[in-house]
Motif scaffolding. Structure first.
Motif, PDB file in Angstrom:
ATOM      1  N   GLN A  64      45.655  41.259  38.217  1.00  0.00           N
ATOM      2  CA  GLN A  64      44.409  40.835  37.602  1.00  0.00           C
ATOM      3  C   GLN A  64      43.324  40.430  38.604  1.00  0.00           C
ATOM      4  OE1 GLN A  64      43.940  40.959  34.235  1.00  0.00           O
ATOM      5  NE2 GLN A  64      45.993  41.802  34.065  1.00  0.00           N
ATOM      6  N   CYS A  65      43.694  39.727  39.658  1.00  0.00           N
ATOM      7  CA  CYS A  65      42.701  39.033  40.486  1.00  0.00           C
ATOM      8  C   CYS A  65      42.629  39.454  41.954  1.00  0.00           C
ATOM      9  CB  CYS A  65      42.973  37.524  40.455  1.00  0.00           C
ATOM     10  SG  CYS A  65      43.021  36.857  38.797  1.00  0.00           S
ATOM     11  N   ARG A  66      43.698  39.974  42.514  1.00  0.00           N
ATOM     12  CA  ARG A  66      43.739  40.247  43.952  1.00  0.00           C
ATOM     13  C   ARG A  66      42.879  41.459  44.299  1.00  0.00           C
ATOM     14  NH1 ARG A  66      46.511  43.269  47.722  1.00  0.00           N
ATOM     15  NH2 ARG A  66      47.053  42.173  49.625  1.00  0.00           N
ATOM     16  N   PRO A  67      41.876  41.295  45.168  1.00  0.00           N
ATOM     17  CA  PRO A  67      41.066  42.449  45.584  1.00  0.00           C
ATOM     18  C   PRO A  67      41.933  43.502  46.287  1.00  0.00           C
ATOM     19  CG  PRO A  67      40.023  40.405  46.260  1.00  0.00           C
ATOM     20  CD  PRO A  67      41.408  40.049  45.771  1.00  0.00           C
ATOM     21  N   GLN A  68      41.691  44.760  45.952  1.00  0.00           N
ATOM     22  CA  GLN A  68      42.467  45.871  46.509  1.00  0.00           C
ATOM     23  C   GLN A  68      41.540  46.762  47.337  1.00  0.00           C
ATOM     24  OE1 GLN A  68      45.818  46.393  45.661  1.00  0.00           O
ATOM     25  NE2 GLN A  68      45.914  44.659  44.265  1.00  0.00           N
ATOM     26  N   ARG A  69      41.931  47.052  48.541  1.00  0.00           N
ATOM     27  CA  ARG A  69      41.120  47.913  49.408  1.00  0.00           C
ATOM     28  C   ARG A  69      40.913  49.287  48.774  1.00  0.00           C
ATOM     29  NH1 ARG A  69      43.864  48.494  54.694  1.00  0.00           N
ATOM     30  NH2 ARG A  69      43.714  46.252  54.583  1.00  0.00           N
ATOM     31  N   LYS A  70      41.955  49.815  48.159  1.00  0.00           N
ATOM     32  CA  LYS A  70      41.861  51.157  47.575  1.00  0.00           C
ATOM     33  C   LYS A  70      40.983  51.196  46.314  1.00  0.00           C
ATOM     34  CE  LYS A  70      46.129  50.431  45.070  1.00  0.00           C
ATOM     35  NZ  LYS A  70      47.534  50.625  45.090  1.00  0.00           N
ATOM     36  N   LEU A  71      40.621  50.020  45.787  1.00  0.00           N
ATOM     37  CA  LEU A  71      39.758  49.940  44.603  1.00  0.00           C
ATOM     38  C   LEU A  71      38.375  49.403  44.967  1.00  0.00           C
ATOM     39  CD1 LEU A  71      42.301  48.423  42.032  1.00  0.00           C
ATOM     40  CD2 LEU A  71      41.804  50.836  42.475  1.00  0.00           C
ATOM     41  N   ASN A  72      37.905  49.776  46.130  1.00  0.00           N
ATOM     42  CA  ASN A  72      36.587  49.330  46.629  1.00  0.00           C
ATOM     43  C   ASN A  72      36.502  47.804  46.714  1.00  0.00           C
ATOM     44  OD1 ASN A  72      35.648  51.977  46.834  1.00  0.00           O
ATOM     45  ND2 ASN A  72      35.014  51.967  44.691  1.00  0.00           N
ATOM     46  N   LEU A  74      37.769  45.581  44.887  1.00  0.00           N
ATOM     47  CA  LEU A  74      37.676  44.910  43.594  1.00  0.00           C
ATOM     48  C   LEU A  74      39.079  44.586  43.085  1.00  0.00           C
ATOM     49  CD1 LEU A  74      35.079  47.200  41.805  1.00  0.00           C
ATOM     50  CD2 LEU A  74      34.702  44.862  42.597  1.00  0.00           C
ATOM     51  N   PRO A  75      39.213  43.544  42.278  1.00  0.00           N
ATOM     52  CA  PRO A  75      40.490  43.321  41.591  1.00  0.00           C
ATOM     53  C   PRO A  75      40.707  44.433  40.567  1.00  0.00           C
ATOM     54  CG  PRO A  75      39.084  41.373  41.486  1.00  0.00           C
ATOM     55  CD  PRO A  75      38.259  42.492  42.038  1.00  0.00           C
ATOM     56  N   PRO A  76      41.949  44.775  40.260  1.00  0.00           N
ATOM     57  CA  PRO A  76      42.209  45.852  39.299  1.00  0.00           C
ATOM     58  C   PRO A  76      41.495  45.660  37.959  1.00  0.00           C
ATOM     59  CG  PRO A  76      44.227  45.276  40.417  1.00  0.00           C
ATOM     60  CD  PRO A  76      43.197  44.280  40.853  1.00  0.00           C
ATOM     61  N   LYS A  77      41.446  44.427  37.479  1.00  0.00           N
ATOM     62  CA  LYS A  77      40.795  44.155  36.195  1.00  0.00           C
ATOM     63  C   LYS A  77      39.307  44.534  36.244  1.00  0.00           C
ATOM     64  CE  LYS A  77      40.630  40.439  32.816  1.00  0.00           C
ATOM     65  NZ  LYS A  77      41.014  39.053  32.568  1.00  0.00           N
ATOM     66  N   GLU A  78      38.628  44.166  37.324  1.00  0.00           N
ATOM     67  CA  GLU A  78      37.200  44.498  37.464  1.00  0.00           C
ATOM     68  C   GLU A  78      37.000  46.002  37.674  1.00  0.00           C
ATOM     69  OE1 GLU A  78      34.582  42.487  37.029  1.00  0.00           O
ATOM     70  OE2 GLU A  78      36.091  41.015  36.436  1.00  0.00           O
ATOM     71  N   TYR A  79      37.890  46.626  38.425  1.00  0.00           N
ATOM     72  CA  TYR A  79      37.789  48.061  38.678  1.00  0.00           C
ATOM     73  C   TYR A  79      37.900  48.832  37.352  1.00  0.00           C
ATOM     74  CZ  TYR A  79      38.591  52.602  40.809  1.00  0.00           C
ATOM     75  OH  TYR A  79      38.498  53.925  41.180  1.00  0.00           O
ATOM     76  N   ARG A  80      38.853  48.426  36.491  1.00  0.00           N
ATOM     77  CA  ARG A  80      38.997  49.082  35.203  1.00  0.00           C
ATOM     78  C   ARG A  80      37.760  48.891  34.327  1.00  0.00           C
ATOM     79  NH1 ARG A  80      44.547  47.532  35.972  1.00  0.00           N
ATOM     80  NH2 ARG A  80      44.231  45.547  34.950  1.00  0.00           N
ATOM     81  N   LYS A  81      37.168  47.697  34.389  1.00  0.00           N
ATOM     82  CA  LYS A  81      35.935  47.464  33.633  1.00  0.00           C
ATOM     83  C   LYS A  81      34.839  48.428  34.058  1.00  0.00           C
ATOM     84  CE  LYS A  81      36.281  42.542  32.574  1.00  0.00           C
ATOM     85  NZ  LYS A  81      35.698  41.212  32.841  1.00  0.00           N
ATOM     86  N   GLN A  82      34.722  48.672  35.361  1.00  0.00           N
ATOM     87  CA  GLN A  82      33.713  49.600  35.863  1.00  0.00           C
ATOM     88  C   GLN A  82      33.971  51.028  35.402  1.00  0.00           C
ATOM     89  OE1 GLN A  82      33.064  49.468  40.065  1.00  0.00           O
ATOM     90  NE2 GLN A  82      32.037  47.485  39.981  1.00  0.00           N
ATOM     91  N   LEU A  83      35.253  51.399  35.350  1.00  0.00           N
ATOM     92  CA  LEU A  83      35.579  52.764  34.900  1.00  0.00           C
ATOM     93  C   LEU A  83      35.212  52.971  33.442  1.00  0.00           C
ATOM     94  CD1 LEU A  83      39.057  53.438  36.545  1.00  0.00           C
ATOM     95  CD2 LEU A  83      36.854  54.375  37.196  1.00  0.00           C
ATOM     96  N   ILE A  84      35.400  51.944  32.640  1.00  0.00           N
ATOM     97  CA  ILE A  84      35.101  52.040  31.217  1.00  0.00           C
ATOM     98  C   ILE A  84      33.603  52.059  30.954  1.00  0.00           C
ATOM     99  CG2 ILE A  84      35.314  50.839  28.990  1.00  0.00           C
ATOM    100  CD1 ILE A  84      38.054  49.850  29.983  1.00  0.00           C
ATOM    101  N   ALA A  85      32.858  51.305  31.754  1.00  0.00           N
ATOM    102  CA  ALA A  85      31.403  51.174  31.539  1.00  0.00           C
ATOM    103  C   ALA A  85      30.653  52.468  31.792  1.00  0.00           C
ATOM    104  CB  ALA A  85      30.838  50.090  32.424  1.00  0.00           C
TER     105      ALA A  85
END
Length: 85
Positions: A64-72, A74-85
């Motif tokens: 949910q919260c840990r920033p991931q290098r492979k996701l720019n 961003l935390p996975p939760k935020e990355y998924r929000k961007q994909l949906i938007a």
């Protein structure tokens, strides 16, 4: 009398890669490395209940919260929000 393995008692199966293919489990090896260095080693864990609690908390944090290098970064939760938007 036949002895049972841990996998048999837990009704699980061992997942094995093809011979000579070291990349199949790389993502899980990476996760376990992070789990140990960030979620377990910094703490003085004294019993199995505390270890299980820390592991559950870390998995929640990692997903949910840990920033991931492979996701720019961003935390996975935020990355998924961007994909949906």
């Amino acid at each position: 009398m036949r002895t049972t393995t841990c996998c048999q008692r837990l009704a699980t199966r061992i997942s094995m890669s093809r011979r000579g293919n070291c990349y199949d489990n790389a993502s899980m090896e990476s996760f376990f490395s992070h789990l140990k260095t960030e979620g377990l080693y910094p703490y003085d864990i004294r019993n199995m209940d505390e270890a299980q609690r820390r592991i559950k908390e870390y998995i929640q944090f990692y997903n949910q919260c840990r920033p991931q290098r492979k996701l720019n970064k961003l935390p996975p939760k935020e990355y998924r929000k961007q994909l949906i938007a």
